[in-house]
Write a protein that holds these residues in place. Sequence first.
Motif, PDB file in Angstrom:
ATOM      1  N   LYS A 229       0.785  -0.969  -0.247  1.00  0.00           N
ATOM      2  CA  LYS A 229      -0.042  -0.234  -0.163  1.00  0.00           C
ATOM      3  C   LYS A 229       0.817   1.377  -0.224  1.00  0.00           C
ATOM      4  CE  LYS A 229      -3.320  -2.674   0.586  1.00  0.00           C
ATOM      5  NZ  LYS A 229      -3.417  -3.879   0.705  1.00  0.00           N
ATOM      6  N   VAL A 230       0.590   2.127  -1.084  1.00  0.00           N
ATOM      7  CA  VAL A 230       1.326   3.390  -1.240  1.00  0.00           C
ATOM      8  C   VAL A 230       0.321   4.468  -0.758  1.00  0.00           C
ATOM      9  CG1 VAL A 230       2.575   4.637  -2.704  1.00  0.00           C
ATOM     10  CG2 VAL A 230       2.329   2.156  -3.117  1.00  0.00           C
ATOM     11  N   LEU A 231       0.928   5.429   0.182  1.00  0.00           N
ATOM     12  CA  LEU A 231       0.294   6.892   0.816  1.00  0.00           C
ATOM     13  C   LEU A 231       1.603   7.574   1.046  1.00  0.00           C
ATOM     14  CD1 LEU A 231      -0.862   3.464   2.777  1.00  0.00           C
ATOM     15  CD2 LEU A 231      -2.934   4.771   2.230  1.00  0.00           C
ATOM     16  N   HIS A 232       1.126   8.916   1.080  1.00  0.00           N
ATOM     17  CA  HIS A 232       1.943  10.378   1.444  1.00  0.00           C
ATOM     18  C   HIS A 232       1.100  10.543   2.631  1.00  0.00           C
ATOM     19  CE1 HIS A 232       4.794  13.129   0.567  1.00  0.00           C
ATOM     20  NE2 HIS A 232       3.758  13.306   1.057  1.00  0.00           N
ATOM     21  N   ASN A 233       1.922  10.538   3.622  1.00  0.00           N
ATOM     22  CA  ASN A 233       1.092  10.697   5.564  1.00  0.00           C
ATOM     23  C   ASN A 233       0.387   9.341   5.715  1.00  0.00           C
ATOM     24  OD1 ASN A 233       1.100  11.676   7.523  1.00  0.00           O
ATOM     25  ND2 ASN A 233      -0.005  13.853   6.869  1.00  0.00           N
ATOM     26  N   ALA A 234       0.921   8.389   5.453  1.00  0.00           N
ATOM     27  CA  ALA A 234       0.085   7.045   5.640  1.00  0.00           C
ATOM     28  C   ALA A 234      -0.337   7.116   7.433  1.00  0.00           C
ATOM     29  CB  ALA A 234       0.856   5.854   5.533  1.00  0.00           C
ATOM     30  N   ASN A 235      -0.033   7.888   8.249  1.00  0.00           N
ATOM     31  CA  ASN A 235      -0.275   8.334   9.515  1.00  0.00           C
ATOM     32  C   ASN A 235      -1.656   8.741   9.670  1.00  0.00           C
ATOM     33  OD1 ASN A 235      -0.465   8.911  12.462  1.00  0.00           O
ATOM     34  ND2 ASN A 235       0.347  10.234  12.140  1.00  0.00           N
ATOM     35  N   PHE A 236      -1.994  10.042   8.920  1.00  0.00           N
ATOM     36  CA  PHE A 236      -3.372  10.463   8.655  1.00  0.00           C
ATOM     37  C   PHE A 236      -4.489   9.545   8.229  1.00  0.00           C
ATOM     38  CE2 PHE A 236      -6.683  12.358   5.737  1.00  0.00           C
ATOM     39  CZ  PHE A 236      -6.444  13.493   6.503  1.00  0.00           C
ATOM     40  N   ASP A 237      -4.277   8.499   7.168  1.00  0.00           N
ATOM     41  CA  ASP A 237      -4.762   7.767   6.169  1.00  0.00           C
ATOM     42  C   ASP A 237      -5.611   6.599   6.977  1.00  0.00           C
ATOM     43  OD1 ASP A 237      -5.688   9.604   3.551  1.00  0.00           O
ATOM     44  OD2 ASP A 237      -3.186   8.887   3.337  1.00  0.00           O
ATOM     45  N   LEU A 238      -4.580   6.183   7.702  1.00  0.00           N
ATOM     46  CA  LEU A 238      -4.841   5.024   8.742  1.00  0.00           C
ATOM     47  C   LEU A 238      -5.906   5.348   9.597  1.00  0.00           C
ATOM     48  CD1 LEU A 238      -0.981   3.695   9.066  1.00  0.00           C
ATOM     49  CD2 LEU A 238      -2.989   2.441   7.847  1.00  0.00           C
TER      50      LEU A 238
ATOM     51  N   LEU B 250     -12.357   1.199   9.074  1.00  0.00           N
ATOM     52  CA  LEU B 250     -11.417  -0.196   8.069  1.00  0.00           C
ATOM     53  C   LEU B 250     -10.791   0.527   7.980  1.00  0.00           C
ATOM     54  CD1 LEU B 250     -12.749   1.451   4.522  1.00  0.00           C
ATOM     55  CD2 LEU B 250     -13.654  -0.831   5.737  1.00  0.00           C
ATOM     56  N   GLU B 251      -9.912  -0.859   7.314  1.00  0.00           N
ATOM     57  CA  GLU B 251      -8.174  -0.945   8.201  1.00  0.00           C
ATOM     58  C   GLU B 251      -6.612  -1.150   6.571  1.00  0.00           C
ATOM     59  OE1 GLU B 251      -6.387  -3.048  11.458  1.00  0.00           O
ATOM     60  OE2 GLU B 251      -8.506  -2.987  12.626  1.00  0.00           O
ATOM     61  N   ILE B 252      -6.082  -1.203   6.791  1.00  0.00           N
ATOM     62  CA  ILE B 252      -4.832  -2.002   6.223  1.00  0.00           C
ATOM     63  C   ILE B 252      -4.136  -2.577   6.287  1.00  0.00           C
ATOM     64  CG2 ILE B 252      -3.198  -0.403   3.697  1.00  0.00           C
ATOM     65  CD1 ILE B 252      -4.624   2.299   4.407  1.00  0.00           C
ATOM     66  N   GLY B 253      -4.196  -3.549   5.126  1.00  0.00           N
ATOM     67  CA  GLY B 253      -3.096  -4.875   5.334  1.00  0.00           C
ATOM     68  C   GLY B 253      -2.181  -4.541   4.382  1.00  0.00           C
ATOM     69  N   GLY B 254      -1.303  -5.486   4.476  1.00  0.00           N
ATOM     70  CA  GLY B 254      -0.101  -5.018   3.611  1.00  0.00           C
ATOM     71  C   GLY B 254       0.868  -4.880   3.997  1.00  0.00           C
ATOM     72  N   LYS B 255       2.455  -4.888   3.265  1.00  0.00           N
ATOM     73  CA  LYS B 255       3.450  -3.614   3.674  1.00  0.00           C
ATOM     74  C   LYS B 255       3.084  -2.360   3.353  1.00  0.00           C
ATOM     75  CE  LYS B 255       6.690  -7.137   3.697  1.00  0.00           C
ATOM     76  NZ  LYS B 255       6.646  -7.174   5.244  1.00  0.00           N
ATOM     77  N   ILE B 256       3.494  -1.105   4.438  1.00  0.00           N
ATOM     78  CA  ILE B 256       2.975  -0.044   3.221  1.00  0.00           C
ATOM     79  C   ILE B 256       4.613   0.779   2.724  1.00  0.00           C
ATOM     80  CG2 ILE B 256       3.126   2.356   4.723  1.00  0.00           C
ATOM     81  CD1 ILE B 256       0.746   1.269   6.802  1.00  0.00           C
TER      82      ILE B 256
ATOM     83  N   ILE C  88      12.467  -0.091   8.085  1.00  0.00           N
ATOM     84  CA  ILE C  88      11.543   0.307  10.017  1.00  0.00           C
ATOM     85  C   ILE C  88      10.573   1.338  10.421  1.00  0.00           C
ATOM     86  CG2 ILE C  88      13.029   1.541  12.446  1.00  0.00           C
ATOM     87  CD1 ILE C  88      15.423  -0.031  11.313  1.00  0.00           C
ATOM     88  N   GLU C  89      11.251   2.487   9.399  1.00  0.00           N
ATOM     89  CA  GLU C  89      10.190   4.063   9.508  1.00  0.00           C
ATOM     90  C   GLU C  89       9.065   3.604   9.231  1.00  0.00           C
ATOM     91  OE1 GLU C  89      10.291   6.261  10.683  1.00  0.00           O
ATOM     92  OE2 GLU C  89      13.064   6.711  10.993  1.00  0.00           O
ATOM     93  N   PHE C  90       8.682   2.967   7.782  1.00  0.00           N
ATOM     94  CA  PHE C  90       7.188   2.202   7.155  1.00  0.00           C
ATOM     95  C   PHE C  90       6.520   1.622   8.210  1.00  0.00           C
ATOM     96  CE2 PHE C  90       9.073   2.774   2.688  1.00  0.00           C
ATOM     97  CZ  PHE C  90       9.336   4.248   3.170  1.00  0.00           C
ATOM     98  N   ASP C  91       7.243   0.398   9.281  1.00  0.00           N
ATOM     99  CA  ASP C  91       6.766  -0.516   9.344  1.00  0.00           C
ATOM    100  C   ASP C  91       6.480   0.206  10.891  1.00  0.00           C
ATOM    101  OD1 ASP C  91       7.254  -2.642   8.269  1.00  0.00           O
ATOM    102  OD2 ASP C  91       8.527  -2.516   9.144  1.00  0.00           O
ATOM    103  N   CYS C  92       6.786   1.158  11.467  1.00  0.00           N
ATOM    104  CA  CYS C  92       6.268   2.041  12.920  1.00  0.00           C
ATOM    105  C   CYS C  92       4.557   3.138  12.573  1.00  0.00           C
ATOM    106  CB  CYS C  92       7.462   2.420  13.264  1.00  0.00           C
ATOM    107  SG  CYS C  92       7.374   3.651  15.065  1.00  0.00           S
ATOM    108  N   VAL C  93       5.299   3.090  11.294  1.00  0.00           N
ATOM    109  CA  VAL C  93       3.892   3.636  10.818  1.00  0.00           C
ATOM    110  C   VAL C  93       2.816   3.867  12.190  1.00  0.00           C
ATOM    111  CG1 VAL C  93       1.973   5.077   9.629  1.00  0.00           C
ATOM    112  CG2 VAL C  93       4.432   4.511   8.336  1.00  0.00           C
ATOM    113  N   ARG C  94       2.094   2.816  12.085  1.00  0.00           N
ATOM    114  CA  ARG C  94       0.708   1.970  12.541  1.00  0.00           C
ATOM    115  C   ARG C  94       0.862   2.384  13.804  1.00  0.00           C
ATOM    116  NH1 ARG C  94       1.281  -1.791   8.051  1.00  0.00           N
ATOM    117  NH2 ARG C  94      -0.303  -2.664   6.761  1.00  0.00           N
ATOM    118  N   ALA C  95       2.191   1.824  14.469  1.00  0.00           N
ATOM    119  CA  ALA C  95       2.449   2.287  15.790  1.00  0.00           C
ATOM    120  C   ALA C  95       1.627   3.808  15.349  1.00  0.00           C
ATOM    121  CB  ALA C  95       3.444   2.098  16.478  1.00  0.00           C
ATOM    122  N   THR C  96       2.745   4.387  15.325  1.00  0.00           N
ATOM    123  CA  THR C  96       2.279   5.855  15.321  1.00  0.00           C
ATOM    124  C   THR C  96       1.310   6.764  14.992  1.00  0.00           C
ATOM    125  OG1 THR C  96       4.417   6.755  14.454  1.00  0.00           O
ATOM    126  CG2 THR C  96       2.949   8.410  14.292  1.00  0.00           C
TER     127      THR C  96
END
Length: 732
Positions: free
Chosen positions: A241-250, A258-264, A348-356
């Motif tokens: 999944k490709v997003l710009h500022n994924a933190n906002f869209d999540l 709704l949730e997003i699966g897969g790698k970000i 590391i940063e991409f995987d951390c987005v969900r926690a943020t």
Amino acid sequence: MYSILIYIIVKNCLNFVSVTERRWAVFKMKNRSRPVRDVLTEKLALCSLGWVETVDTALVDGAPFQTALKATQLWLAGNYSRADRFLQGEGVSYAIVTDVETLASVTPALERADVIAIDTETYAPDDIRFDFECAHDRFTQLTLEFERAREFAKRAKGEAEKRAIRMVRGSIRQEWKAAKAKLKSTESALKHAGLDPHQAKVRLIQLAIEKRPVVMVDLDAFDDMLDLEPLRRILMNDSIKVLHNANFDLQMLWSIGLEIGGKIFDTMIAARLLNPKESAALDNVVKQYSSTGSRQVLSKAEQLSDWSGDLTDTQWLYAARDVSTLLPLRKRLKSELIRENLTQIAKIEFDCVRATSEMEYVGMKIDSVKADTYRRRVEAHMTKLRSALYGYLGEISLNSPRQLKMAFTRIGVGVDSTARRALWKLTAAHPSISLLLAYKTLSTLISVCLEPLPRCASTKTGRVHASYWQLGTATGRFSCSGPNFQQVPRDLDVRACFVAEEDNKLVIADYSQIELRVAAEVSGDLKMTQAYLNGEDLHTLTASLVQKIPLEEVTPEQRQAAKAINFGLIFGMGAKGLRYSAKQNYGVEMTLGEAETFRNRYFESYSGIRAWHRRSGWALRYTNEQRTLCGRRFVWDEAASFTIFVNRQVQGTAADIIKIALSKLVFALKSTGAKIIAMVHDEVIIEVSEANAVEAARVLQETMEAAGREVLKKVPVVAEARIADSWAEKKT
């Protein structure tokens, strides 16, 4: 508009010079004596504000006037898509989904895609938009009334009539000022609500895949979320999944279930890793990394438009382009990350987005009664300190450096600066110095913490939802705002205000001496490494070494002093800095001579740290780049100081470790129902039901230690978890 066009003429004059004589002759035949800019200005007056801003942006970025004019003519003819493609040099096709059948028809292609770009468009709820509209109407009405009163005043005859009109005008002016303030506050609330996942309404979900039209799901057309089940499957599949500022869209997607699966793959984070000094706004990133190599234009004119009603063609096109541009952008950024050897840290940063996102979305509960009670206690103490200071200095402003200096001069105390560090050296000169330092500490506590914190609580959730920025500091640590949890003091009365919900518990875990362990790994110091392998307390060992006494004779005070020595000297602190740090941060008195002695003995004992410092000093002369153990990169335009050089490698590696831990925790904690609600430096706070608290504590501790083992291969990493009702408690 004229000023912009004149500016663009100067900027693009070379473009006009390069036009061939024949093309210029044809152009003059068509337009006779009228300059193209005049024709363009005339046509733009008939267009929407969004299109005008799009054209302005294109002109600023080098688009010829002829191109802008042709595109505007197409726009006025209703060929919006063609006009936009003509102006921007790119084509974007899209399909609008407003029913179950259409959604089902586009689903198969999306499900087969390996990479999907995702974006959302949101708007503020009806009540907040209504408040803004009312405030806007009232402000407009009063503005007209004030102008009428001014005209009446001009035509007034006689002093009595003029005086009466002035009174009316003055009354209207007061109402106008109040209306202006109201409009400003409602405008701010409108903007905030449109970006707040607990208030905003999601209007569109845009999905883009290679070689297919952009799919735009209009949520206003769906009454039942069950109808979106095909969309849910697509979002949750294993595709990237490709997003710009994924933190906002999540968070926005969570707000509607709704949730997003897969790698970000977050294009904003990727751009920040590659060039931290440049703006990571999407339009700027597109300009930097356009696949065509040119300065591609991506107008953001419609970003703040109203997405609540019938959408215009320009809005649809804006939404489609925003998401479609992410696919080529990812390809370019991915190749750049590989070229710069930043793929590991990007992961590391991409995987951390969900926690943020989870920390922001869930937030922390604050006990406003406790906070208010403690604030009043602090204010009462400040009143006593203020009274005592007035007795020494007179009734001056204690926040005014100028008045303080004058007052100290009157009582015979020479003060060059009223900053804490300068005053600390003068505590023996006069009793008022210590009182002023205490007053300053409490004043900061009130202004930075006790006053703003309760106001930060959401009216919707009753919890404090801070904003976390993964790349907010130079070292790679998180930064935080609204409020800044990183600056909440260790004062137990303050932290007691942060509590768990009823029937819940907080589980708080932090790393034991993580920066010292990183320093031991990086430096290869044998004595420090062996101490950690043996499970020894490094502070007690350091106290024994610098005091030259047996381990069993080390006192609590000496161990406390060793804390200041360990955490100060690994970053190259001098004797003066050590003395100040020991007093301010650890409450330990230390003479300058003692500080110098302790410093010398420290480096004699930990020769590996000394050798690492020497290597770092040499490296600093010949390079402007540095990496953490995980590959995080630091680049300097000018030579960095030695302290910064060693600090960034240690703190940056520690930041990498905790981000790995956070990314693992999101999934590891699912079985317990726990949520990550905050993190402060090397401390993680989760909230969980009381029944699952013990299990959550175990998972939290083990996950944090496992993350440490991924990075530190020689030095063991230890985390300590505790269960509590508030942030201040340490129940096990």
